[in-house]
Design a protein around this motif. Structure first.
Motif, short mmCIF file in Angstrom:
data_model
loop_
_atom_site.label_atom_id
_atom_site.label_comp_id
_atom_site.label_asym_id
_atom_site.label_seq_id
_atom_site.Cartn_x
_atom_site.Cartn_y
_atom_site.Cartn_z
N GLY A 56 0.78 -1.23 0.00
CA GLY A 56 0.00 0.00 0.00
C GLY A 56 0.81 1.27 0.00
N ASP A 57 2.04 1.23 -0.51
CA ASP A 57 2.86 2.45 -0.53
C ASP A 57 2.73 3.21 -1.85
OD1 ASP A 57 4.27 0.84 -2.26
OD2 ASP A 57 6.17 0.92 -1.16
N GLY A 58 1.84 2.73 -2.74
CA GLY A 58 1.60 3.43 -4.00
C GLY A 58 2.57 3.05 -5.10
N ARG A 59 3.42 2.04 -4.86
CA ARG A 59 4.38 1.59 -5.87
C ARG A 59 4.18 0.11 -6.16
NH1 ARG A 59 7.72 4.81 -2.38
NH2 ARG A 59 8.46 2.90 -1.35
N LEU A 60 4.31 -0.26 -7.42
CA LEU A 60 4.11 -1.65 -7.81
C LEU A 60 5.30 -2.51 -7.39
CD1 LEU A 60 2.57 -1.44 -11.40
CD2 LEU A 60 1.41 -1.87 -9.23
N LYS A 96 -1.24 8.46 -4.01
CA LYS A 96 -1.04 7.36 -3.08
C LYS A 96 -1.40 6.00 -3.68
CE LYS A 96 -1.72 10.24 1.03
NZ LYS A 96 -2.48 10.41 2.30
N SER A 97 -1.65 5.97 -4.97
CA SER A 97 -1.94 4.72 -5.68
C SER A 97 -0.94 4.53 -6.80
CB SER A 97 -3.35 4.75 -6.29
OG SER A 97 -4.36 4.79 -5.31
N PRO A 98 -0.73 3.30 -7.25
CA PRO A 98 0.07 3.12 -8.47
C PRO A 98 -0.54 3.93 -9.61
CG PRO A 98 -0.27 1.01 -7.39
CD PRO A 98 -1.14 2.01 -6.67
N ARG A 99 0.31 4.54 -10.41
CA ARG A 99 -0.18 5.43 -11.47
C ARG A 99 -1.07 4.71 -12.46
NH1 ARG A 99 -1.46 10.65 -12.18
NH2 ARG A 99 -0.99 11.42 -14.28
N ASP A 100 -0.78 3.44 -12.74
CA ASP A 100 -1.61 2.69 -13.69
C ASP A 100 -2.81 2.03 -13.03
OD1 ASP A 100 -0.39 0.63 -12.33
OD2 ASP A 100 0.71 -0.15 -14.06
N ALA A 101 -2.99 2.30 -11.72
CA ALA A 101 -4.18 1.86 -10.97
C ALA A 101 -4.25 0.35 -10.82
CB ALA A 101 -5.47 2.39 -11.59
N VAL A 102 -3.15 -0.40 -11.03
CA VAL A 102 -3.17 -1.84 -10.79
C VAL A 102 -3.56 -2.09 -9.33
CG1 VAL A 102 -1.70 -3.88 -10.52
CG2 VAL A 102 -1.58 -2.51 -12.60
N GLY A 103 -4.57 -2.91 -9.13
CA GLY A 103 -5.12 -3.17 -7.80
C GLY A 103 -6.44 -2.48 -7.55
N ALA A 104 -6.86 -1.58 -8.45
CA ALA A 104 -8.15 -0.92 -8.29
C ALA A 104 -9.28 -1.88 -8.59
CB ALA A 104 -8.23 0.30 -9.20
N ARG A 148 -12.85 1.70 -6.13
CA ARG A 148 -12.08 1.54 -4.90
C ARG A 148 -10.61 1.53 -5.28
NH1 ARG A 148 -15.78 -2.80 -1.41
NH2 ARG A 148 -17.74 -1.61 -1.63
N TRP A 149 -9.96 2.66 -5.06
CA TRP A 149 -8.59 2.84 -5.48
C TRP A 149 -7.63 2.10 -4.55
CZ3 TRP A 149 -7.81 5.11 -10.09
CH2 TRP A 149 -8.83 5.95 -10.60
N PRO A 150 -6.44 1.74 -5.02
CA PRO A 150 -5.46 1.08 -4.14
C PRO A 150 -5.12 1.88 -2.89
CG PRO A 150 -4.80 0.86 -6.43
CD PRO A 150 -5.98 1.79 -6.42
N SER A 151 -5.22 3.18 -2.96
CA SER A 151 -4.94 4.04 -1.81
C SER A 151 -5.96 3.86 -0.69
CB SER A 151 -4.93 5.50 -2.23
OG SER A 151 -6.24 5.90 -2.66
N GLY A 152 -7.09 3.26 -0.98
CA GLY A 152 -8.18 3.13 -0.02
C GLY A 152 -9.31 4.10 -0.28
N ALA A 153 -9.07 5.09 -1.14
CA ALA A 153 -10.12 6.06 -1.46
C ALA A 153 -11.23 5.40 -2.27
CB ALA A 153 -9.53 7.23 -2.24
N VAL A 154 -12.47 5.85 -2.04
CA VAL A 154 -13.62 5.38 -2.79
C VAL A 154 -14.23 6.55 -3.53
CG1 VAL A 154 -15.89 4.28 -2.66
CG2 VAL A 154 -14.07 3.55 -1.11
N GLN A 155 -14.45 6.36 -4.81
CA GLN A 155 -14.92 7.45 -5.67
C GLN A 155 -16.07 6.97 -6.53
OE1 GLN A 155 -11.75 8.95 -8.11
NE2 GLN A 155 -12.92 10.67 -8.92
#
Length: 630
Positions: free
Chosen positions: A232-236, A538-546, A591-598
């Motif tokens: 969860g550090d925002g890096r793949l 706070k998420s991977p730029r390509d959103a892997v894990g979303a 549901r983004w990898p950062s934990g944010a929900v949009q």
């Protein structure tokens, strides 16, 4: 891989005879000595390889052809057309081993496919991993090279691998796509026999191999990799399964110290040895340090595979819906792995407790491909694994919280797969009715099966299994002259919308043959929507894990941005949702990898949208109408 030989000795046969006999085919070498050994236990101190699954009766069609190369119908739904030659990709050929008889296990596993929009023009390009040959390893022949087919936006592709610097020229197996440095450009990790490659995207149509600096080369036989942000550090981060510890100068021949047993047979025929009886390779989890380097944390995280199972394909995916990516690994001829993310940098081995380790009978399989998705609109990810011939492909239903039930027979999709030898697979909604279907690519590993009476063939047709609203399935018939009636020695498979038409296409990498594009030409007029996600700070730029939940016509369905899976391949990372007859999307919850929900409102359907974390829909290359591709 593949061949499922098992060491058998007299003592083991006596102590476990009732168990083993229920799982072994009768097998014997062709020599008179070996024939005698098939009728009685081997002499004390000797050992041999035997197939670990019962021999399945031959299945023939009305024309007395093996069902793997038959069963065709004259009329029916036309779903795929093989457009490989028209698309311009048949000038490239995969090479592996260089010997037609396929003497050793390393010659038959084949290689993967990666779908990647490497130049960010909104069109998927195709990366095809290549193998190598013994002569090339000796320096007596040119090294086969990988292909990077640039999408020309007109239905054709051009190989730009040499210009892009991604030819690999090593004995390649797997590929994963991921933006490991969060610069907005997708990178490639290629697993090899020998040192692996990490190709950094230079933003100008070229790549640079930075694997040495990054510390991810390893060195023996690596297989299907996966990117995911486990901490969860925002890096793949990167997971790489190991297969067999292989030495080309000391190959696994019967009667040698490498194998430790006297003969290797399948259905009474002498075959290549392995993987059983051979030394496995450990798995590796690499933590992304954020400075271009990675640290091997396999031991600390509890995923090092000390049992040395034969790793084939891996995937980061959240199977218990706690917002943290777990790790799944299909293992050849040994039990599968499921590691649940504990959220503290380590994982819990839930392979057995979850039900994913074995099939419903408690047996391990020669597991290869891995498909994952929400097939039943429950919000939980189900799993489909491909297996060897004379065995069936298991379907694991997620009953919630990563508790899986293997239900292939219950859904009546087990028996028809037994003559086939499955490799790459995927869940895709081929008719855009809103329900994920199952695609399986097949191909045997023993060329001599074409001369056998076993009811199977070396080149095999693919399988398409239609999802009937999550309650049952049906096999789509192979119409003569269409892609489902094509015969392929298939290995890696990746699915994606190659032509931006809202139809999911299939790319297949074959062994020792040109690749295949199966274009989706299904006649449905259902609606669809495609989503390209961009992660925030706070998420991977390509959103892997979303994870995305889309609601239309009162039905909520799920899709995840993933890297890896199938057999050593990587699918289109844009999310595709079939909508059926619905022309309106009621809600998109991300549901983004950062934990944010949009939540995002889509103004229309039948097109792609780019959505950025915290911003919503943003301008993109998809705002201009795509040219029609004939």
């Amino acid at each position: 891989m593949i061949q499922r030989t098992i060491i058998v000795c007299t003592a083991l046969a006596l102590s476990l005879s009732s168990f083993l006999l229920s799982r072994m085919a009768t097998a014997a070498p062709q020599s008179q000595e070996a024939k005698a050994s098939s009728q009685a236990p081997p002499p004390a101190g000797s050992a041999g390889g035997m197939a670990s699954g019962g021999a399945h009766a031959a299945v023939l069609d009305a024309h007395n052809r093996p069902i793997t190369a038959g069963g065709f119908v004259d009329t029916g739904p036309i779903v795929f057309q093989d457009i490989s030659q028209k698309a311009g990709i048949t000038g490239w050929t995969h090479s592996m081993g260089g010997t037609p008889e396929k003497t050793f296990i390393i010659e038959e596993n084949g290689s993967g496919v990666g779908l990647i929009d490497y130049d960010n023009d909104g069109w998927l390009d195709i990366y095809l991993v290549n193998g190598s040959t013994y002569e090339a390893l000796k320096g007596n022949a040119p090294q086969p090279h990988a292909a990077l087919f640039h999408n020309n936006h007109d239905g054709t592709f051009t190989d730009v691998a040499a210009k892009a610097g991604v030819t690999n020229e090593r004995w390649g197996f797997g590929v994963a796509v991921g933006d490991y440095d969060n610069d907005g450009w997708p990178d490639l990790f290629v697993s090899n026999f020998g040192k692996n490659r990490l190709y950094h995207n230079n933003h100008d149509g070229t790549f640079t191999d930075v694997a040495e600096k990054a510390g991810v080369t390893l060195g023996n036989w690596s297989n299907g990799p996966t990117f995911g942000d486990y901490d969860g550090d925002g890096r793949l981060d990167l997971f790489v399964p190991g297969y067999i510890h292989y030495d080309v100068s000391h190959p696994p021949l019967p009667g040698t110290e490498v194998t430790g047993f006297r003969y290797c047979v399948f259905r009474g025929i002498n075959i290549m040895c392995g993987p059983r009886g051979l030394q496995g390779e450990p798995d590796h989890l690499f933590h992304n340090n954020g400075d271009g380097t990675f640290t091997d944390v396999s031991e600390k995280a509890g995923v090092a595979d000390k049992a040395l199972h034969y790793g084939i394909t891996s995937l980061f995916a959240d199977v218990n819906n706690d917002g943290k990516p777990d790790i799944l690994v299909t293992n050849d001829s040994t039990s599968n792995y499921l590691y649940l993310n504990k959220g503290d940098g380590s994982f819990e081995d839930a392979s057995y407790a979850s039900g994913f380790a074995f099939d419903e009978n408690g047996h391990e399989k020669a597991n290869m491909g891995l498909a994952i998705g929400d097939l039943r609109h429950t919000g939980w990810l189900d799993l489909y694994v491909t297996a060897f011939s004379d065995d069936y492909n298991p379907f694991y239903r997620n009953d919630g919280d990563a508790n899986f039930s293997e239900v292939s027979y219950q859904y009546k999709i087990a028996e028809p797969t037994m003559p086939f030898l499955g490799w790459g697979d995927a869940f895709l909604d081929f008719d855009n009715d809103g329900w994920l279907d199952i695609f399986v690519a097949n191909g045997h590993v023993y060329p001599f099966v074409d001369k056998s009476t076993w009811g199977t063939t070396y080149a095999q047709r693919p399988l398409l299994i239609r999802n009937l609203k999550g309650t049952s399935f049906e096999f789509v018939p192979p119409v003569t002259g269409t892609g489902l009636a094509g015969l392929y020695v298939a290995r890696g498979v990746a699915v994606g919308d190659l032509f931006n038409t809202g139809k999911m296409d299939v790319v297949v990498n074959q062994v020792d043959r040109p690749p295949v594009i199966l274009r989706n030409v299904n006649a449905d007029t259902n609606h669809w929507v495609g989503l390209k996600l961009i992660g925030g700070a706070k998420s991977p730029r390509d959103a892997v894990g979303a994870t995305v939940y889309l609601k239309a016509a009162g039905t909520r369905r799920r899709s995840d941005v993933l890297s890896g899976g199938s057999y050593a391949s990587s699918h289109d990372q844009r999310l595709h949702f079939g909508l059926g007859e619905s022309s309106k999307v009621e809600d998109v919850e991300i549901r983004w990898p950062s934990g944010a929900v949009q939540h995002v409102n889509l103004p229309r359907v039948d097109r792609f949208f780019t959505i950025e974390e915290g911003k919503g829909i943003v301008p993109s290359v998809y705002d201009k109408p795509a040219p029609a591709v004939k």
